[in-house]
Design an enzyme around this catalytic site. Structure first.
Site, PDB file in Angstrom:
ATOM      1  CD  GLU A  34     -10.621  -1.726  -6.678  1.00  0.00           C
ATOM      2  OE1 GLU A  34     -11.305  -0.747  -7.057  1.00  0.00           O
ATOM      3  OE2 GLU A  34      -9.487  -1.967  -7.127  1.00  0.00           O
TER       4      GLU A  34
ATOM      5  CG  ASP B 260      -8.466  -0.045  -9.754  1.00  0.00           C
ATOM      6  OD1 ASP B 260      -8.447  -1.277  -9.600  1.00  0.00           O
ATOM      7  OD2 ASP B 260      -8.991   0.727  -8.938  1.00  0.00           O
TER       8      ASP B 260
ATOM      9  CG  HIS C 170      -1.135   7.979 -14.331  1.00  0.00           C
ATOM     10  ND1 HIS C 170      -1.945   7.794 -13.233  1.00  0.00           N
ATOM     11  CD2 HIS C 170      -1.986   8.151 -15.364  1.00  0.00           C
ATOM     12  CE1 HIS C 170      -3.219   7.845 -13.592  1.00  0.00           C
ATOM     13  NE2 HIS C 170      -3.269   8.059 -14.876  1.00  0.00           N
TER      14      HIS C 170
END
Length: 542
Positions: free
Chosen positions: A279, A163, A93
């Site tokens: 957030e 997340d 990623h």
């Protein structure tokens, strides 16, 4: 026999290409029954990452089943008279080729449990939960989603998250690992008790606050420069069952930041007097509240910026949660839920959002943590996930966040975007200054994450070239405006830029590199150091 022939071919290719001086039979013993692969599928996977911005040409891929497999390969590379680089790859990623290598071996840390090359049937160790001590020992390539599922069996969970849970433990700990819990618990690297690390010399060392502490702190946030994390001991806490998830909207940036900064000032307060997650994100003109990060509001009832009188064509969304246990017929449990609602209402009364913009939903704790993955599956089905991702992640000092808003959100970005823009503050005192991570020198700083996707749909503002140019424009604006941002998941192409990034921490970073990876063979995709040869008169690469 076929496995050994394939392995022999891989070794010969390495010898021909990089001049490996080890005897082939030695590397055959290192292969551990065929885990060193030159299968075209393996090589293709290892040549790309989530960013799709760079392409590498690895010579082989190692599927390890133990830390010893990795240590043996690194020791062989360290002892070679010619360049032989290594890069650890988790779920792939990374954005700019940080987990790639050309003319070297990619160590595929994740996916090995049922992966290629495990002819012996050996697999990396499973997570081991120590319920009484409240920690879990996990393989460096373990995905956080699997860590969560293992610990939930004991009613426990890690404290700090990212997340997106389909990331490897070693990968996030090599950067920091941040999400909406960081204001309270710090990043993931602040919640680690112990590590097993294979250094660039091929040494397998256990490190912690008390043992090999220099290596411990250097590796946390160290971008893979000092060693490969093969085991991490992660702190746990009792896991809640459910989450009350709330979103509120702001038209004024000053109100939005004031409320965020107030909420993150409460970590020392009792649980009843604070939220568990804070957030925020930015919505530019004509944007919907929904985006790929989560499915929250009903698509049948979209909320447009134009209907809420946004200042400068921009809205700001605060995202907060309160954890709780599921109510049963028991009167005590029902009373707890009543108290929860009162706590939420009391906290919301102290905030200055648009009164009509409160959206609330309740869901299982695991579903909240895994919210991005569900959206990922939808995008994959439409062919919109495996596209270039020119992401830009910045730490912005609190004192300059209003200038950033004016110059970037209301200026450079215009009225269109191609992905979510996160913005939320964190407390510096929750970060250990001994780690390798670089943050702004202020007590509070913001993460601003522009998580855009480049699409080949004829829209100029969604093209890769346009978004890359816009990222460069944002960084130039910060320089010109005196906004001393620090990149998170940093990407630079020269050592001078890296030295500027680390600032006063560079000398220590360089010293740790010379101590634990003196030949600079690890994580070359970061482009910080150049591999060196034993015959080099100057072991420094600059």
């Amino acid at each position: 026999m076929a496995t050994k022939l394939l392995l022999t071919f891989a070794i010969c290719r390495l010898i021909v290409t990089v001049g490996l001086t080890l005897d082939p039979t030695e590397l055959l013993r290192l292969g551990v029954d065929g885990q060193l692969s030159v299968d075209p599928t393996d090589l293709e996977t290892a040549s790309l990452d989530f960013g799709l911005l760079t392409r590498a040409e690895p010579l082989a891929v190692l599927h390890p089943s133990s830390a010893q497999d990795i240590a043996q390969l690194v020791k062989a590379a360290y002892g070679s008279n010619h360049m032989f680089t290594l890069s650890a790859r988790g779920h792939g990623h990374s954005i700019n080729g940080q987990a790639q290598t050309t003319n070297g071996v990619v160590i595929q840390m994740s996916g090995s449990k049922g992966g290629r090359g495990l002819a012996s049937g050996r697999k990396p160790p499973q997570p081991r939960v120590w319920a009484r001590e409240r920690y879990v020992d996990v393989w460096g390539g373990e995905l956080w989603i699997d860590v969560l599922m293992s610990t939930l069996e004991y009613g426990l969970a890690p404290k700090s998250w990212t997340d997106y849970l389909y990331l490897s433990v070693g990968g996030t700990l090599s950067n920091a690992g941040i999400s909406g819990q960081a204001f309270n618990h710090g990043p993931q690297i602040s919640n680690v008790y112990e590590l097993d690390v294979v250094t660039g010399k091929g040494e397998l060392l256990t490190c912690s606050e008390e043992q090999n502490s220099e290596l411990f702190h250097a590796v946390l946030g160290g971008l893979g420069q000092f060693g490969i994390i093969t085991r991490a001991r992660i702190s746990l806490e009792p896991a809640p069952q459910r989450v009350r998830w709330i979103r509120v909207l702001y038209s004024k940036f000053s109100d939005f930041t004031r409320d965020q900064e107030y909420l993150i000032s409460l970590p020392a307060q009792p649980a009843s007097q604070k939220f568990d997650y804070v957030e925020g994100f930015v919505i530019v003109d004509q944007g919907l509240i929904n985006n790929w990060r989560s499915s929250f509001f009903s698509p049948r009832n979209p909320v447009k910026i134009s209907s809420l009188g946004a200042d400068g064509g921009v809205l700001y969304c605060l995202e907060i949660t309160k954890n709780y246990h599921e109510s049963t017929a028991d009167a005590t449990d029902q009373l707890r839920v009543v108290f929860l609602l009162q706590e939420v209402e009391s906290l919301l009364k102290k905030l200055n959002f648009i009164p009509t913009s409160v959206f609330t939903t309740d869901l299982l704790y695991v579903d909240f943590l895994d919210r991005v993955h569900k959206a990922e599956l939808k995008l994959r089905s439409k062919g919109l996930w495996e596209v270039p991702h020119p992401w830009l992640n910045l730490f912005v000092p609190k004192s300059k966040i209003a200038d950033f808003d004016k110059g970037v959100f209301k200026g450079i970005l215009g009225n269109k975007t191609s992905g979510p823009i996160l913005i939320y503050p964190m407390n510096k005192n929750k970060w250990d200054h001994r780690s390798s991570v670089v943050t702004p020198d202020e007590d509070v700083f913001y993460l601003v994450a522009l998580l855009r996707s480049a699409l080949d749909n004829g829209e100029e503002t969604q093209s890769l070239e346009y978004l890359n140019n816009q990222n460069r424009q944002i960084l130039r604006f910060c320089d010109d405006a005196g906004i001393n941002v620090k990149q998170y998941l940093p990407h630079y192409t020269t050592q001078e830029e890296w030295m500027h990034h680390f600032g006063n921490n560079w000398d220590r970073f360089y010293q740790m590199k010379m101590e634990f990876d003196p030949r600079h063979i690890l994580a070359t995709g970061q482009q910080i150091f150049t591999p060196t040869f034993p015959s080099s008169s100057n072991m420094a690469s600059w």
